[in-house]
Write a protein that holds these residues in place. Structure first.
Motif, short mmCIF file in Angstrom:
data_model
loop_
_atom_site.label_atom_id
_atom_site.label_comp_id
_atom_site.label_asym_id
_atom_site.label_seq_id
_atom_site.Cartn_x
_atom_site.Cartn_y
_atom_site.Cartn_z
N ARG A 38 0.75 -1.45 -0.04
CA ARG A 38 0.03 0.02 0.02
C ARG A 38 0.88 1.22 -0.06
NH1 ARG A 38 -2.47 -0.30 6.14
NH2 ARG A 38 -0.79 0.06 7.21
N GLN A 39 0.41 2.27 -0.48
CA GLN A 39 0.84 3.65 -0.59
C GLN A 39 0.20 4.81 -0.11
OE1 GLN A 39 3.01 4.55 -4.13
NE2 GLN A 39 4.51 5.62 -3.22
N ALA A 40 0.30 5.20 0.93
CA ALA A 40 -0.41 6.50 1.31
C ALA A 40 0.01 7.75 0.84
CB ALA A 40 -0.53 6.51 2.99
N PRO A 41 -0.50 8.87 0.78
CA PRO A 41 0.15 9.92 0.00
C PRO A 41 1.24 10.57 0.67
CG PRO A 41 -2.26 10.20 0.25
CD PRO A 41 -2.17 9.03 0.85
N ASN A 42 2.16 10.92 0.08
CA ASN A 42 3.48 11.33 0.54
C ASN A 42 4.35 10.36 1.40
OD1 ASN A 42 3.07 14.01 -0.59
ND2 ASN A 42 1.59 14.44 1.08
N LYS A 43 4.05 8.97 1.07
CA LYS A 43 4.63 8.09 1.84
C LYS A 43 5.47 6.95 0.96
CE LYS A 43 2.53 8.17 6.11
NZ LYS A 43 1.77 7.59 7.51
N GLU A 44 6.28 6.19 1.34
CA GLU A 44 6.66 5.37 0.81
C GLU A 44 5.56 3.86 0.40
OE1 GLU A 44 10.33 7.00 -0.17
OE2 GLU A 44 10.09 4.91 -0.75
N ARG A 45 5.91 3.05 -0.62
CA ARG A 45 5.25 2.04 -0.85
C ARG A 45 5.63 0.82 0.35
NH1 ARG A 45 3.76 -0.42 -6.69
NH2 ARG A 45 3.38 1.95 -6.64
N GLU A 46 4.51 0.57 1.06
CA GLU A 46 5.04 -0.58 2.17
C GLU A 46 4.29 -2.04 1.89
OE1 GLU A 46 3.89 0.63 5.95
OE2 GLU A 46 1.82 0.71 5.62
N LEU A 47 5.12 -2.82 2.27
CA LEU A 47 4.37 -4.17 2.25
C LEU A 47 3.41 -4.43 3.35
CD1 LEU A 47 4.41 -7.09 1.13
CD2 LEU A 47 6.20 -7.85 2.72
N VAL A 48 2.44 -5.05 2.91
CA VAL A 48 1.15 -5.14 4.02
C VAL A 48 1.35 -6.71 4.21
CG1 VAL A 48 -1.26 -5.29 4.34
CG2 VAL A 48 -0.16 -3.52 3.03
N THR A 49 1.16 -7.42 3.34
CA THR A 49 1.07 -8.89 3.81
C THR A 49 1.64 -9.62 2.22
OG1 THR A 49 -0.11 -10.76 4.35
CG2 THR A 49 -1.24 -8.95 3.17
N SER A 50 1.94 -10.87 2.56
CA SER A 50 2.57 -11.70 1.58
C SER A 50 2.06 -13.30 1.81
CB SER A 50 3.73 -11.43 0.86
OG SER A 50 4.89 -12.12 1.91
N ILE A 51 1.91 -14.15 0.49
CA ILE A 51 1.72 -15.53 1.11
C ILE A 51 2.68 -16.28 -0.23
CG2 ILE A 51 -0.30 -15.43 -0.50
CD1 ILE A 51 -1.28 -17.87 1.27
N THR A 52 3.36 -17.30 0.32
CA THR A 52 4.30 -17.90 -0.68
C THR A 52 3.65 -18.94 -1.47
OG1 THR A 52 5.14 -19.65 1.07
CG2 THR A 52 6.17 -17.30 0.90
N ASN A 53 4.29 -19.57 -2.51
CA ASN A 53 3.77 -20.91 -2.85
C ASN A 53 3.41 -21.89 -1.96
OD1 ASN A 53 3.65 -20.32 -5.58
ND2 ASN A 53 5.59 -21.13 -6.20
N GLY A 54 4.27 -21.99 -0.99
CA GLY A 54 4.14 -23.03 0.08
C GLY A 54 3.07 -22.62 1.27
N GLY A 55 2.20 -21.49 0.94
CA GLY A 55 1.53 -21.26 1.80
C GLY A 55 1.69 -20.15 3.20
N THR A 56 2.99 -20.06 3.31
CA THR A 56 3.56 -19.24 4.17
C THR A 56 3.28 -17.72 4.33
OG1 THR A 56 5.43 -20.52 4.68
CG2 THR A 56 5.59 -18.53 5.63
N THR A 57 2.62 -17.06 5.44
CA THR A 57 2.09 -15.74 5.16
C THR A 57 2.94 -14.79 6.25
OG1 THR A 57 0.53 -16.10 7.08
CG2 THR A 57 -0.17 -16.48 4.65
N ASN A 58 3.05 -13.69 5.76
CA ASN A 58 3.55 -12.70 6.42
C ASN A 58 2.83 -11.37 6.51
OD1 ASN A 58 6.24 -11.22 7.66
ND2 ASN A 58 6.20 -10.09 5.63
N TYR A 59 2.87 -10.54 7.70
CA TYR A 59 2.13 -9.50 7.89
C TYR A 59 2.96 -8.38 8.49
CZ TYR A 59 -2.13 -12.53 7.30
OH TYR A 59 -2.89 -13.31 6.78
N ALA A 60 2.74 -7.10 8.00
CA ALA A 60 3.26 -5.96 8.69
C ALA A 60 2.55 -5.89 10.04
CB ALA A 60 3.14 -4.71 7.98
N ASP A 61 3.38 -5.51 10.92
CA ASP A 61 3.04 -5.36 12.30
C ASP A 61 1.76 -4.45 12.81
OD1 ASP A 61 6.52 -5.01 13.96
OD2 ASP A 61 5.09 -6.85 13.32
N SER A 62 1.73 -3.48 11.79
CA SER A 62 0.39 -2.40 11.89
C SER A 62 -0.66 -3.21 11.56
CB SER A 62 0.80 -1.50 10.91
OG SER A 62 0.85 -1.53 9.44
N VAL A 63 -0.76 -4.53 10.80
CA VAL A 63 -2.08 -4.89 10.38
C VAL A 63 -2.46 -6.32 11.11
CG1 VAL A 63 -1.85 -3.59 8.17
CG2 VAL A 63 -1.18 -6.07 8.24
N LYS A 64 -1.37 -6.91 11.62
CA LYS A 64 -1.54 -8.01 12.54
C LYS A 64 -2.77 -8.03 13.39
CE LYS A 64 3.35 -9.65 12.27
NZ LYS A 64 4.53 -9.95 13.32
#
Length: 120
Positions: A38-64
């Protein structure tokens, strides 16, 4: 040419929920991982969450605990369920997929972005 088509953004009140969808034009297993930035106005694009082929997920602390990534393999689609939304979640959300071959750089694919606005 790969396409990532997002849908589901909009305006929601604080505490509300939205679900974003990202449909890929080929099998999601052809990627190492998919996710949402996600990218908010005047901010860098940041990773929110991801999921690998194997199903492993990852979340930014702010959305956990509030956001959940999932996938529907047969539909080549990844979802982002967003609950208890806060004004600081307001941003353009981008679907991402990436591949990396051996001894080659990572290659990223991006959707067109969908606006999420959290406001009363």
């Amino acid at each position: 040419q790969l396409q990532l088509v997002e849908s589901g953004g909009g305006l929601v009140q604080p505490g509300g929920s939205l679900r974003l969808s990202c449909a890929a034009s080929r099998s999601i297993f052809s990627f190492n991982a998919m996710g949402w930035y996600r990218q908010a106005p005047n901010k860098e694009r940041e990773l929110v969450t991801s999921i690998t082929n194997g199903g492993t997920t990852n979340y930014a602390d702010s959305v956990k605990g509030r956001f959940t990534i999932s996938r529907e393999i047969a539909a080549n689609t990844v979802y982002l369920q967003m609950n208890n939304l806060k004004p600081e979640d307001t941003a353009v959300y981008f679907c991402n997929a990436w591949t990396q071959q051996i001894r080659a750089p990572r290659y990223d694919y991006w959707g067109q972005g969908t606006q999420v606005t959290v406001s009363s």
